[in-house]
Design an enzyme around this catalytic site. Structure first.
Site, PDB file in Angstrom:
ATOM      1  CG  HIS A 337       4.541   3.812   1.044  1.00  0.00           C
ATOM      2  ND1 HIS A 337       3.634   4.569   1.739  1.00  0.00           N
ATOM      3  CD2 HIS A 337       4.078   2.534   1.107  1.00  0.00           C
ATOM      4  CE1 HIS A 337       2.664   3.798   2.191  1.00  0.00           C
ATOM      5  NE2 HIS A 337       2.911   2.557   1.834  1.00  0.00           N
ATOM      6  CG  ASP A 339       3.948  -0.861   2.885  1.00  0.00           C
ATOM      7  OD1 ASP A 339       2.938  -0.197   3.174  1.00  0.00           O
ATOM      8  OD2 ASP A 339       4.345  -1.024   1.718  1.00  0.00           O
ATOM      9  CG  ASP A 449      -0.550   1.951   0.428  1.00  0.00           C
ATOM     10  OD1 ASP A 449      -1.355   1.796  -0.504  1.00  0.00           O
ATOM     11  OD2 ASP A 449       0.216   1.053   0.816  1.00  0.00           O
ATOM     12  CG  HIS A 662      -1.166   1.237   5.199  1.00  0.00           C
ATOM     13  ND1 HIS A 662      -0.333   2.300   5.421  1.00  0.00           N
ATOM     14  CD2 HIS A 662      -0.636   0.571   4.162  1.00  0.00           C
ATOM     15  CE1 HIS A 662       0.664   2.274   4.556  1.00  0.00           C
ATOM     16  NE2 HIS A 662       0.504   1.229   3.772  1.00  0.00           N
TER      17      HIS A 662
END
Ligand SMILES: [Zn+2]
Length: 1177
Positions: A337, A339, A449, A662
């Site tokens: 994951h 970001d 997320d 996000h």
């Protein structure tokens, strides 16, 4: 952000998972050796139960044995336990390792090719590098004498710069990432290829970057330290003892079995016995004891379990078609994951992506069962541009079915605030990218997320070719426990997707026994489905799965091949296959529970408001591009010389979509990220305005220019980009004008003049008018009264607002004589103390509502007197902040709907210097309803106004788009917003959230100047009968004013025809007009126009789309969001309905429809009577 969050441990009772012992791997029985009394003296084989017994046999003291096994590696006995033999040799002298370094100037990030040309200087282990965010390039020459190293199974180079790094070969191909430091995510070893060992010398290049996994913060969420330095702790040639490492992995799995299997199970006891026996068998002075110790472990994992491909064979033979009993309950998929920005800027993410994905490609070459799923087309695109050789290697793995693009979106976007059309574009741009590069579209949506998920998503995902959806964040709910694991998620319009929220409660699992066990033990609806996804691998800088995770999973699977107390885990398949299995095994979802509407996250509720500028940038950019696409489409059909600016539009969209990541749009990133994001919005604004000007020039006949001092400005014209008729009061740009314009306004206040623009329909120009402001002309003239200090009244024949002593004391529907403010209460600005429990920028907590300070409008002055517009200006001084608000009322209603009331507009200029305080505007209304209504993407959502249950309480702050409304039978009041997303309605108090001021992770969040607007719109009738959605749409959609060239009059413009009109259904809105994604802009190429419409109120509709004949539309198709034109989707066009083509469309509530119109060669006729445009430029 990332899943480093403690989940509640699931301590469910012992479970046994049906699994027949496999014939080819008979259960072993030698695990009992070694515990209890008999361990130190090998017994002679006895054939019968002995008559005599003289040993001291006794039951073990289990807790002591259990505690003992933590002493097998490292720690106090590190020099005599397994840790002492993990390495056979280490060399760090210059004879073996030669280091040279070049530090890139400032915060620059040169490419490999640029860096390699620079002058490198000698460097040494122990040197420090910095400050934060700087990049350093290394040339490393390794000497591996064959006669010394040829005998070893593996020789590695361990490089630990304390920060993140990437290893390249000398040609610039990224090999894999390095995660320095000493956390659990550490990965510092590079395997020297056998060929290089034979050669004796090996060269590599390394880029080290001065940031940790989580930027410059040691695991917290504070602002980054700009002056951090990192030390090169390790640059060693190392010979690992591979057998010792294998024993370590064996032992790790055994320990996890002991520590995390629930209760007193045979397997747990057997694992503890084996671990204990291994400790007895192992002797650090005797290399052969490692082999004996590993044989003991085979008692748990199965005899010779790792003989085939180092253990990859454990996954063979299970899950044969139809073998229900032997099937795997847990499907493992590697993931990282990353970001796209958070505690580091976009540029650092580009490096993180390259490092992590290179690492995964490297692992795939050694672990054949390994599959890796990764989302976010933007990250692939960055990689393609900046690391083309790595992109090639990844493409090959995609083609081989190992590296899986997933999610079908541009980024893992916020799913609260992007507009409906922006969500469409996330998927259109994402899917088109994946299809263009890899020939595949994604079937699974992937937002693990995002901070809450709009109920519009299921319909949009299905429209973009995705019927499956993976998410996770709701496990962070801080009030209620979400009740399902696998379920049908049914959106606001009734469309469903098959949704799985992994019971492992994380998308960065470490692939431990506990994770695998929780995948079933934590499953919330085993009665309807019993299969789970294990999404494992370190996120962000951690590089995804580590070798130790893959080794652990092999051993865990080996255990379940012979034992039944853990759920069987499988590797080697895709997430899509996992969902296909759920789909089939749940009888196409019929056996699954449903969840209807939004997936509201009971956490991070401050993200609807944090960083006001990013919210405004998002909303205004979305609307600007909507308008540009609309006018550019029309211009491209009208003007033969004009070319639709597809490339510029794509670039602008990609910037907007990127900023919707996000942690960016929610306002939860560090300050550096917002510097970048604001720059992207500036670029969108600049490019957008230019595109708009160019297109309007064509549509308006080439006679107009922007209002500017260079023009005489005799006459103005306004272009309405919406498809609603509208009549609005506009301010005339007198500052640019000669006196001619001054005579054309209906109201003059000093140097500010007001006129009226009346657009009888949408998508067309209208002239600037100054009719008499009387009721006979359809106006309700406004007036303003003030006592000059603390009392004023704004009024017309429709509504009236009274502010007394700085507070709104009355809101009156004049026509009905109805007071809308609750008796004895007042409305206005209010400040709440805003001190969340931890996640500062993310969270506003329920207790903020307990501490409020009402603010008073003060220093009131009248700035517009009517009759078209009445305005008062007021200033509020609070703490170090100044809040300047202009409140206005116009002589026209909010929309052209019969009975529409006028709105009160609030334009604020705020100089904000508070910390941890929350500014809102509130109205205590004389209305009673259990629910308030908030706009969401392509529709609305209702949330409770009461707190009956904990589910109701949790929604104390909610996301809304352009409006929030409280209605009862017969009447309602709405708040409209042009850039805010936070709202609430507690009881009868309707609030809009205006500004927050967190200090982590951005110490300066929201400090400084802000301009924003909101409006109060009373309406006769319930929300469902109201004009609120249309009024809010118009409130967000500026009219574009243009000046007519000298000698041209407004009458020269044909303003009577719209290219598209919807009739028969006031509840259906046209949102988007654009050219087709597949259009060719060369002559003779395809010309198509795409219209996106939606039903805005939640009811069925029969609408007819009227299309101007002059467009030359030859065929119409109803398509998905990806504009796939298929034979069966053609829709009949009705000819010559009032000189137009007609297209009948039926909608269900909240349905989104995409219509693709195919145009023929005869486009854009010049016949004035029929055409929507007069000039064929
Ligand atoms: Zn994240």
């Amino acid at each position: 952000m990332n899943g480093h969050h403690s989940y509640s441990a699931h301590t469910q009772a012992y479970q046994s998972y049906a699994r027949p012992p496999q014939q080819q791997r008979p259960q072993q029985s030698q695990v009992s050796q070694g515990h209890g009394h008999a361990h130190s003296h090998p017994q002679a084989q006895v054939k019968e139960y002995p008559t005599l017994n003289q040993s001291s046999g006794a039951k073990w003291i289990k807790p002591l044995t259990q505690a003992r096994i933590s002493q097998f590696n490292g720690g106090h006995f590190g020099d005599v336990n397994l840790g002492a033999v993990l390495y056979e040799r280490k060399e760090d002298s210059e004879e073996y390792v030669k280091l040279e370094v070049w530090s890139a100037p400032g915060l620059t990030k040169p490419s490999f090719a640029e860096a390699i040309k620079q002058e490198f200087k000698p460097a040494h282990k122990g040197d420090s590098f910095g400050p934060s965010w700087t990049n350093h390039w290394w040339k490393v020459t390794l000497k591996v004498p064959e006669n010394e190293c040829g005998k070893y199974e593996r020789v590695t180079f361990e490089f630990d710069p304390g920060c993140e790094a990437m290893i390249f070969d000398v040609d610039g191909t990224p090999l894999h990432g390095i995660t320095g430091g000493y956390g659990g995510d550490r990965r510092v070893e590079y395997i020297i290829p056998t060929s290089a060992r034979k050669k004796g010398e090996h060269k590599i290049v390394i880029e080290s970057s001065c940031n940790g996994m989580f930027g410059q913060e040691g695991g917290g969420i504070g602002p980054p330290d700009p002056n951090r330095y990192f030390r090169l702790d390790m640059a060693d040639i190392v010979v690992p003892n591979q057998d010792a490492w294998r024993l370590l992995w064996d032992f790790t799995t055994l320990r996890e079995l002991v520590d995390t299997l629930p209760g007193n199970t045979p397997l747990q006891n057997a694992a503890l016995s084996a671990a204990n026996a291994i400790m007895n068998a192992f002797d650090y002075r005797d290399p052969s004891s490692i082999k004996r110790a590993r044989e003991i472990a085979q008692g748990i994992f199965g005899k010779d379990w790792d003989k085939v491909d180092g253990g990859a064979g454990v996954y063979d033979g299970a899950d044969e078609e139809g073998d229900e009993k032997g099937r795997s309950l847990v499907w493992g998929i590697g993931h990282c994951h990353i970001d796209t920005a958070w505690l580091w800027p976009y540029s650092v993410t580009q490096q993180k992506t390259a490092r992590s994905w290179a690492t995964q490609v490297d692992l795939m070459e050694r672990y054949e069962e390994h599959r890796f799923a990764c989302s976010q087309a933007q990250q692939y695109k960055w990689l393609e541009e900046q690391y083309p050789s790595l992109f090639k290697r990844i493409s090959a793995q995609v083609a081989a079915g190992r590296f899986h693009p997933i999610g079908g979106a541009w980024v893992e976007h916020d799913a609260n605030m992007p507009s409906g059309e922006a969500l469409v574009r996330q998927m259109v741009y994402g899917q088109r990218y994946f299809e263009s590069r890899f020939g595949v579209r994604c079937e699974t949506g992937w937002l693990p997320d995002s901070f809450g998920l709009t109920g519009a998503l299921p319909q949009l995902m299905r429209g973009a070719g995705m019927k499956y959806f993976f998410t996770q964040k709701l496990s962070w709910n801080n009030i209620n426990n979400f009740p399902h694991t696998t379920f049908n998620w049914v959106g606001i319009d009734g469309t469903q997707v098959l949704c799985h929220m992994t019971p492992v409660d994380t998308y960065t699992a470490q692939a431990t026994v506990g994770d695998v066990n929780r995948a079933v033990a934590g499953h919330k609806n085993l009665e309807s489905s019993d299969t789970s996804l294990l999404v494992f691998g370190n996120g962000d800088g951690g590089g995804g799965p580590l070798p130790k995770m893959l080794e652990n999973l092999r051993r865990i699977r080996a255990v379940t091949n012979t034992h039944r107390e853990l759920p069987p885990v499988h590797m080697g398949r895709s997430v899509d296959q996992f969902f296909d299995h759920l789909d089939k095994s749940s009888e196409r979802g019929a056996r699954l529970p449903n969840w209807k509407g939004e997936l509201y996250l009971e956490f991070h509720r401050g993200t609807y408001t944090s960083h006001g500028s990013i919210k405004k940038g998002n909303r205004h950019s979305e609307i600007l591009l909507r308008d540009v696409e609309h006018v550019a489409t029309l211009a491209s059909l009208a003007g033969k010389k004009y070319v639709y600016p597809k490339k510029t539009l794509d670039e602008a969209w990609e910037k907007i979509l990127l900023n919707q990541f996000h942690d960016v749009l929610p306002g939860s990133a560090i300050g550096m990220v917002y510097d970048d994001a604001e720059k992207l919005y500036d670029e969108v604004r600049e490019a957008g305005r230019k595109m708009l000007d160019d297109a309007l020039d064509v549509i308006l006949g080439g006679h107009t220019r922007l209002p500017s001092s260079a023009w005489a400005l005799d006459q103005l014209v306004a272009y309405n980009t919406t498809f609603f008729p509208r009549r609005e009061v506009v301010q005339a740009p007198l500052g640019y004008s000669n006196n001619a314009l001054r005579t054309q306004v209906a109201q003059l206040d000093g140097n500010v003049g007001y006129a009226v623009v009346h657009c009888a329909g949408g998508a067309r120009p209208a002239v600037f008018e100054a009719p008499p402001v009387t009721e006979a002309w359809g106006f309700t003239p406004v007036s303003v009264y003030t006592n000059g200090a603390d009392h004023f009244v704004l009024r017309n024949a429709s509504v009236q607002l009274t502010i007394s002593n700085g507070r709104i004391t009355s809101l009156l529907d004049v026509q009905l004589g109805r007071e809308l403010i609750q008796e004895g209460a007042t409305g206005g600005l209010v400040i709440f103390e805003d001190r969340p429990n931890y996640w500062d920028a993310w969270d506003v907590e329920i207790h903020h509502l307990e501490k409020a300070t009402q603010l008073e409008f003060a220093k009131v002055s009248v700035v517009a007197h009517g009759p078209l517009r009445a305005s008062v200006n007021s200033e509020v001084v609070y703490g170090q902040s100044k809040i300047n608000v202009t409140i206005s009322l116009d002589a026209v209603p909010a929309s052209t709907k019969l009975d529409s009331r006028s709105m009160f507009r609030f334009d604020a200029l705020v100089d904000w210097h508070q910390r941890h305080e929350f500014l809102k505007f509130e109205l205590p209304l004389a209305l009673n309803s259990d629910n308030a209504t908030y706009e969401t993407q392509f529709g609305w959502v209702q949330r409770p106004t009461h707190k009956n249950t904990t589910w109701d309480m949790a929604k104390f702050e909610v996301c809304g788009h352009k409006y929030a409304d409280l209605s009862e039978y017969g009447y309602g009041v709405a708040l409209l917003s042009e850039s805010k997303y936070g709202f609430a309605c507690q009881g009868n108090i309707l609030r809009i959230s205006l500004l927050r001021a967190a200090t982590e992770p951005d110490a300066e969040q929201d400090q400084g100047e802000h301009t924003f607007s909101w409006a109060v719109l009373p309406h006769k009738g319930h929300f469902l009968e109201s004009d609120v959605p249309a009024a809010a749409y118009l409130f967000n959609s500026p009219l574009y004013l243009r000046a007519l060239a000298p000698g041209v009059t407004a009458r020269d413009l044909n303003t009577s025809h719209s290219p598209f009109t919807l009739v028969g259904a006031p509840n259906v809105f046209i949102e988007t007009v654009k050219r087709g994604e597949e259009d060719s802009y060369k002559s003779g190429g395809t010309t198509s126009v795409v219209l996106r419409m939606y039903e805005a109120f939640g009811g069925h509709a029969q609408a007819q789309l009227r299309i101007a004949q002059g467009l030359g539309v030859e065929a119409a198709y109803e398509t998905n969001l990806l504009e796939d034109v298929q034979e069966g989707s053609v829709r009949p066009l009705l000819n010559d309905v009032e000189h137009e083509l007609g297209l009948n469309l039926s909608f269900r509530g909240f349905e989104v429809k995409t219509i693709v119109l195919i145009l023929g060669e005869k486009k854009a006729k010049t016949d004035k009577r029929e055409s929507w445009v007069t000039v064929d430029a």
